[in-house]
Design a protein around this motif. Sequence first.
Motif, PDB file in Angstrom:
ATOM      1  N   ARG A 165      -4.085   0.862   1.221  1.00  0.00           N
ATOM      2  CA  ARG A 165      -4.785   1.967   1.873  1.00  0.00           C
ATOM      3  C   ARG A 165      -3.888   2.584   2.949  1.00  0.00           C
ATOM      4  O   ARG A 165      -3.210   1.869   3.696  1.00  0.00           O
ATOM      5  CB  ARG A 165      -6.090   1.478   2.526  1.00  0.00           C
ATOM      6  N   THR A 201     -16.908  -1.541 -11.002  1.00  0.00           N
ATOM      7  CA  THR A 201     -16.251  -2.164 -12.153  1.00  0.00           C
ATOM      8  C   THR A 201     -17.288  -2.706 -13.141  1.00  0.00           C
ATOM      9  O   THR A 201     -17.128  -2.584 -14.351  1.00  0.00           O
ATOM     10  CB  THR A 201     -15.307  -3.292 -11.687  1.00  0.00           C
ATOM     11  N   VAL A 205      -7.923  -5.609 -11.552  1.00  0.00           N
ATOM     12  CA  VAL A 205      -8.430  -4.458 -10.807  1.00  0.00           C
ATOM     13  C   VAL A 205      -8.849  -4.864  -9.401  1.00  0.00           C
ATOM     14  O   VAL A 205      -9.234  -6.000  -9.191  1.00  0.00           O
ATOM     15  CB  VAL A 205      -9.652  -3.835 -11.514  1.00  0.00           C
ATOM     16  N   GLY A 206      -8.782  -3.933  -8.481  1.00  0.00           N
ATOM     17  CA  GLY A 206      -9.396  -4.137  -7.169  1.00  0.00           C
ATOM     18  C   GLY A 206      -8.428  -4.087  -6.015  1.00  0.00           C
ATOM     19  O   GLY A 206      -8.771  -3.643  -4.927  1.00  0.00           O
ATOM     20  N   GLU A 207      -7.228  -4.571  -6.252  1.00  0.00           N
ATOM     21  CA  GLU A 207      -6.211  -4.605  -5.207  1.00  0.00           C
ATOM     22  C   GLU A 207      -4.863  -4.551  -5.905  1.00  0.00           C
ATOM     23  O   GLU A 207      -4.776  -4.849  -7.098  1.00  0.00           O
ATOM     24  CB  GLU A 207      -6.265  -5.942  -4.475  1.00  0.00           C
ATOM     25  N   PRO A 208      -3.811  -4.259  -5.144  1.00  0.00           N
ATOM     26  CA  PRO A 208      -2.493  -4.418  -5.750  1.00  0.00           C
ATOM     27  C   PRO A 208      -2.319  -5.883  -6.137  1.00  0.00           C
ATOM     28  O   PRO A 208      -2.745  -6.772  -5.394  1.00  0.00           O
ATOM     29  CB  PRO A 208      -1.527  -4.054  -4.620  1.00  0.00           C
ATOM     30  N   LYS A 247     -11.842  -7.757  -1.632  1.00  0.00           N
ATOM     31  CA  LYS A 247     -10.704  -7.055  -1.028  1.00  0.00           C
ATOM     32  C   LYS A 247     -10.505  -7.554   0.405  1.00  0.00           C
ATOM     33  O   LYS A 247     -11.464  -7.724   1.143  1.00  0.00           O
ATOM     34  CB  LYS A 247     -10.979  -5.559  -0.997  1.00  0.00           C
ATOM     35  N   ASP A 262      -5.118   6.106  -0.761  1.00  0.00           N
ATOM     36  CA  ASP A 262      -4.108   5.073  -1.001  1.00  0.00           C
ATOM     37  C   ASP A 262      -2.706   5.635  -0.844  1.00  0.00           C
ATOM     38  O   ASP A 262      -2.450   6.801  -1.144  1.00  0.00           O
ATOM     39  CB  ASP A 262      -4.224   4.518  -2.434  1.00  0.00           C
ATOM     40  N   ASP A 285      -2.852  -3.538 -15.523  1.00  0.00           N
ATOM     41  CA  ASP A 285      -3.152  -3.435 -14.098  1.00  0.00           C
ATOM     42  C   ASP A 285      -3.763  -2.054 -13.911  1.00  0.00           C
ATOM     43  O   ASP A 285      -3.091  -1.038 -14.042  1.00  0.00           O
ATOM     44  CB  ASP A 285      -1.845  -3.603 -13.311  1.00  0.00           C
ATOM     45  N   THR A 286      -5.071  -2.032 -13.653  1.00  0.00           N
ATOM     46  CA  THR A 286      -5.815  -0.771 -13.695  1.00  0.00           C
ATOM     47  C   THR A 286      -6.135  -0.285 -12.294  1.00  0.00           C
ATOM     48  O   THR A 286      -6.853  -0.951 -11.554  1.00  0.00           O
ATOM     49  CB  THR A 286      -7.133  -0.967 -14.478  1.00  0.00           C
ATOM     50  N   TRP A 287      -5.637   0.871 -11.930  1.00  0.00           N
ATOM     51  CA  TRP A 287      -5.956   1.451 -10.615  1.00  0.00           C
ATOM     52  C   TRP A 287      -7.052   2.501 -10.761  1.00  0.00           C
ATOM     53  O   TRP A 287      -6.928   3.418 -11.588  1.00  0.00           O
ATOM     54  CB  TRP A 287      -4.735   2.105  -9.955  1.00  0.00           C
ATOM     55  N   TRP A 288      -8.077   2.352  -9.966  1.00  0.00           N
ATOM     56  CA  TRP A 288      -9.149   3.360  -9.910  1.00  0.00           C
ATOM     57  C   TRP A 288     -10.050   3.050  -8.741  1.00  0.00           C
ATOM     58  O   TRP A 288      -9.787   2.109  -7.978  1.00  0.00           O
ATOM     59  CB  TRP A 288      -9.910   3.433 -11.236  1.00  0.00           C
ATOM     60  N   GLN A 289     -11.104   3.828  -8.570  1.00  0.00           N
ATOM     61  CA  GLN A 289     -11.990   3.708  -7.407  1.00  0.00           C
ATOM     62  C   GLN A 289     -13.441   3.978  -7.802  1.00  0.00           C
ATOM     63  O   GLN A 289     -13.688   4.583  -8.852  1.00  0.00           O
ATOM     64  CB  GLN A 289     -11.612   4.761  -6.350  1.00  0.00           C
ATOM     65  N   THR A 290     -14.348   3.566  -6.937  1.00  0.00           N
ATOM     66  CA  THR A 290     -15.756   3.918  -7.140  1.00  0.00           C
ATOM     67  C   THR A 290     -15.858   5.427  -7.392  1.00  0.00           C
ATOM     68  O   THR A 290     -16.586   5.880  -8.270  1.00  0.00           O
ATOM     69  CB  THR A 290     -16.570   3.549  -5.872  1.00  0.00           C
ATOM     70  N   ILE A 325       1.173   1.038  -6.181  1.00  0.00           N
ATOM     71  CA  ILE A 325       0.207   1.262  -5.103  1.00  0.00           C
ATOM     72  C   ILE A 325       0.632   0.435  -3.896  1.00  0.00           C
ATOM     73  O   ILE A 325       0.927  -0.748  -4.019  1.00  0.00           O
ATOM     74  CB  ILE A 325      -1.214   0.836  -5.529  1.00  0.00           C
TER      75      ILE A 325
HETATM   76  C1  7RM Z   1     -12.309  -0.310  -9.011  1.00  0.00           C
HETATM   77  C2  7RM Z   1     -12.372  -0.514  -7.522  1.00  0.00           C
HETATM   78  C3  7RM Z   1     -10.901   1.193  -4.701  1.00  0.00           C
HETATM   79  C4  7RM Z   1      -9.623   0.781  -4.003  1.00  0.00           C
HETATM   80  C5  7RM Z   1      -8.457   1.681  -4.304  1.00  0.00           C
HETATM   81  C6  7RM Z   1      -7.286   0.755  -4.054  1.00  0.00           C
HETATM   82  C7  7RM Z   1      -7.771  -0.584  -4.537  1.00  0.00           C
HETATM   83  C8  7RM Z   1      -8.208  -0.858  -7.008  1.00  0.00           C
HETATM   84  C9  7RM Z   1      -6.213  -1.334  -7.745  1.00  0.00           C
HETATM   85  C10 7RM Z   1      -6.139  -1.108  -6.349  1.00  0.00           C
HETATM   86  C11 7RM Z   1      -3.869  -1.472  -6.400  1.00  0.00           C
HETATM   87  C12 7RM Z   1      -4.999  -1.660  -8.445  1.00  0.00           C
HETATM   88  N1  7RM Z   1     -13.093   0.415  -6.833  1.00  0.00           N
HETATM   89  N2  7RM Z   1      -7.396  -0.827  -5.927  1.00  0.00           N
HETATM   90  N3  7RM Z   1      -7.510  -1.176  -8.113  1.00  0.00           N
HETATM   91  N4  7RM Z   1      -4.960  -1.184  -5.686  1.00  0.00           N
HETATM   92  N5  7RM Z   1      -3.857  -1.714  -7.728  1.00  0.00           N
HETATM   93  N6  7RM Z   1      -4.979  -1.908  -9.758  1.00  0.00           N
HETATM   94  O1  7RM Z   1     -11.811  -1.455  -7.015  1.00  0.00           O
HETATM   95  O2  7RM Z   1     -13.877   1.665  -4.849  1.00  0.00           O
HETATM   96  O3  7RM Z   1     -14.093  -0.751  -4.865  1.00  0.00           O
HETATM   97  O4  7RM Z   1     -11.935   0.234  -4.521  1.00  0.00           O
HETATM   98  O5  7RM Z   1      -9.206  -0.517  -4.449  1.00  0.00           O
HETATM   99  O6  7RM Z   1      -7.037   0.698  -2.684  1.00  0.00           O
HETATM  100  O7  7RM Z   1      -8.482   2.828  -3.503  1.00  0.00           O
HETATM  101  S1  7RM Z   1     -13.318   0.403  -5.230  1.00  0.00           S
END
Ligand code: 7RM
Length: 654
Positions: free
Chosen positions: A523, A319, A394-397, A617, A508, A419-424, A520
Motif C-alpha cells: 500500500r 475472494t 491472493v491478498g498480499e504480496p 493482511k 498500491d 499470484d492474483t492481484w485484485w481488490q474488493t 506489487i
Molecule cells: C482480493 C483482496 C486488496 C489489497 C490490494 C493489495 C493486496 C491483494 C495481492 C495483493 C500483492 C497480490 N481484496 N493484494 N492481492 N498484493 N499481491 N496478489 O485481497 O480488498 O481485501 O484487498 O490487497 O494491497 O490493494 S481486498
Amino acid sequence: MSKEVEEEITSVLHENRLFKPASDFSKQAHIKSRAAYTRLYKKAEKDPEGFWGDLAKSELHWFKPWKKVLHWKPPFAKWFVGGTTNVAYNCLDRHLEGPRKNKAAIIWEGERGDSRTLTYQDLHREVSKFSNVLKSKGVKKGDRVAIYMPMIPELAIAMLACARIGATHSIIFGGFSAAALRDRINDAEAKLVVTADGGYRKGGVITLKDKVDEALEEAPSVESMIVVKRTENDVVMKVGRDFWWTDLMKGASADCKATALDSEHPLFILYTSGTTGKPKGVVHTTGGYLLSATVTSKWIFDLKEEDTYWCTADIGWVTGHSYIIYGMLSNGVSSLMYEGVPTYPDPGRFWEIIEKYRVNIFYTAPTAIRALSKLGKQWPKKYDLSSLRLLGTVGEPINPEAWMWYHKVIGGGKCPIVDTWWQTETGAIMLSPLPGAIATKPGSATLPFPGISADVVNKAGKSVPANVGGYLVITRPWPSMLRTVWRNPKRYKETYWSDIPGVYFSGDGARKDKDGYFWIMGRVDDVMNVSGHRLGTMEVESALVSHAKVSEAAVVGAPDEIKGTAIFAFVTLESGQTANDALKKTLKTHVTKEIGAIARPDQIRFTDNLPKTRSGKIMRRLLRDIAAGRESIGDTSTLEDYTVLAKLRDDDEA
Ligand code: 7RM
C-alpha cells in the motif's frame, strides 16, 4: 486516498528465477501459449467493447440482450446497458438442463469433520425455497439483506436467494463485533438479517445471534431475523421478529422463477475499511460483475468439468464472493467450502482435506502459506497431495521464499502458481498469470488479464520507466469495477478517481520490470521515506523472510531525527529458533547483503504474532504507531486478535 500522492518509489528487490509452464499443462489449458495471451490482449485493447461483448454472449445467459456494451461517463460506468439477466439463474438454473444436474456444486467440510454435498439440483431447490422465504418476510427487489454467518452451506443459499429475487446482499464476516455489524446494517439500511446460533472455529464455539441482538438495539431498519441452528448455543428468539431457518423452509415452495434484473441492478454491497473514518460500502452490480468473475475463474484457474476446486477464503470477503460462489458456480464447477481454520485439529488440516476430496486447484493467502510453512513440512508430507494441478495466492504480496515453499512442498514442483492481484473494488482478478501461457517469477503477479489496462505511473499520471516504482492504476473501465460507494458517490470519486488524473488509483505501489511484469510493493500509505528514498515495505520484508530462521516480517517507518525515517522491523521466527541480539545483527547484515545498505533495518523486534486483519493482511498502520510510541487511533474493528497489540506494547517497556 486522502493523502497526497507523492513521487516515485525506489525498488531494491532482485528476483531472477523464471518458471515456464510445463508443456503438458499448456496443451490442456484454455489459453495455451504466450502468443495466444498476446492475441487476446491485443484484441481487447483494440476493441474493448467488442471483446467483452463477445464474452458476455458466449459465457452468460441473458433474458434480454443489451443495447450498448458500455456507457462511460467518468468515473461512472454502466455495462451491458438495457440487458437483463440473473446471477442465480446463471449459477444454477442453466446447469440443470444437462449432465451437471446431479454434479456437486458445493462440497462442504465442517471443522469437526462433518460434511455435506449439494448438487446443482439440490442447491437450486434450496435457493428457490429460501427465495420464497425471503419474499414471505416482505423482502422485495432492491431491499438490502444483511448476512452474518459461519461458513456453512446456508450462507451460500442465502446469498444466491438474494441474487435470485434482486435483493442486494451485504455479507458481514462472522468475526466482526456487534458494533461493526450495527454500523454496516445501518449504512445499508438492511430490512432483514440472516444469521446462525453460532459456528465452530479453532475447536471452539463462537456465538453470532447474540451479536445481532445487540446490533439490532440500534438498527431500526431491520424487521426480521432468520436464524440457522448450527450449534448447541442457547439463543433467545424475539417473538414476531426472529424465526428459525428450518421452520420457514419446511413450508416453502421450491418453485421460484429467477427475476429478470437490469444488468446494473446492485447485486451486493461489501464493506471495506479505510484507514480512518467509517467503512466504505463497495457496490457491485449484476451483468458486468458476473462476466468478469466467470471469465477470470475459467482462464486463470483453468477450470475443467472434472475439477474439484478449493478456495480457503471466507465468503465474508470478496475472494469468497467471487471465487467460492459466483465465478465458480457460473462455470458449473464443484467448489469446496471449509468451515474452519487451517490448524484445527492440527496443522495438517488443509492437506488432509486436499487428500480427502482429491482437490485439483487450491487457492489461498500468503499469510496461510507462511504460517503453515513455519510449522514444518512434516505436516504436508503426511498426506497425498498428488491430485493438485494448480495453485493460487491472493491478498498480499507473496514473498519469493513463501512462493518457493508453496511451489516445492505443496505443488511438488509441478503445479503452476497463479499470484492474483485484485481488490474488493475491482470485483475480479486484474493481474495474474494465465497458467498455461505465462512464465511466472516468484513474487510477481505478472501481467494484466485480457481486457484490463493497467499501468504504473507517477503523480502526474505519466508512465514510469521499467523498474521504477510508482502508483498502480487501471486506465480504462472494466466490467466488474465498483460502481460507487453506497449512497456516497462523492466519496467514490474522491477515493479512487481524484489523486491521479483520469484513471482508477488502486492505492498500491508497484513497478513493472523490463518484461512488463508487475511487482506489487504494498500500500502506498505504507511506503517509507528513508534518507530521501521512498521504499516499499514488501521488499525489505522479503529480504528478511529469505533468511532461514525467519517466518514472517512486517516493516514500517519510524520517525528518526537524522534519517527522517528509520526502518523498524517486526520479525516472527521459525518454530524452535531463539530470539537474541546476535540474530538481530545477523538479520541486519542479511538485508544489507540481499538488497543493500539503504534497506538495512535500524531496529528489529521479535514477536510471536503480528497484528493482522481478519482476512490475514498485516496492519502496518498499527505497527507504525507502536514503532513511533504513539497511541493507535482510527478503525481497529478489522483487527483479528486484540491481544497482539497489547503484547507488542508491553515488549516496548521491557
Ligand atoms: C482480493 C483482496 C486488496 C489489497 C490490494 C493489495 C493486496 C491483494 C495481492 C495483493 C500483492 C497480490 N481484496 N493484494 N492481492 N498484493 N499481491 N496478489 O485481497 O480488498 O481485501 O484487498 O490487497 O494491497 O490493494 S481486498
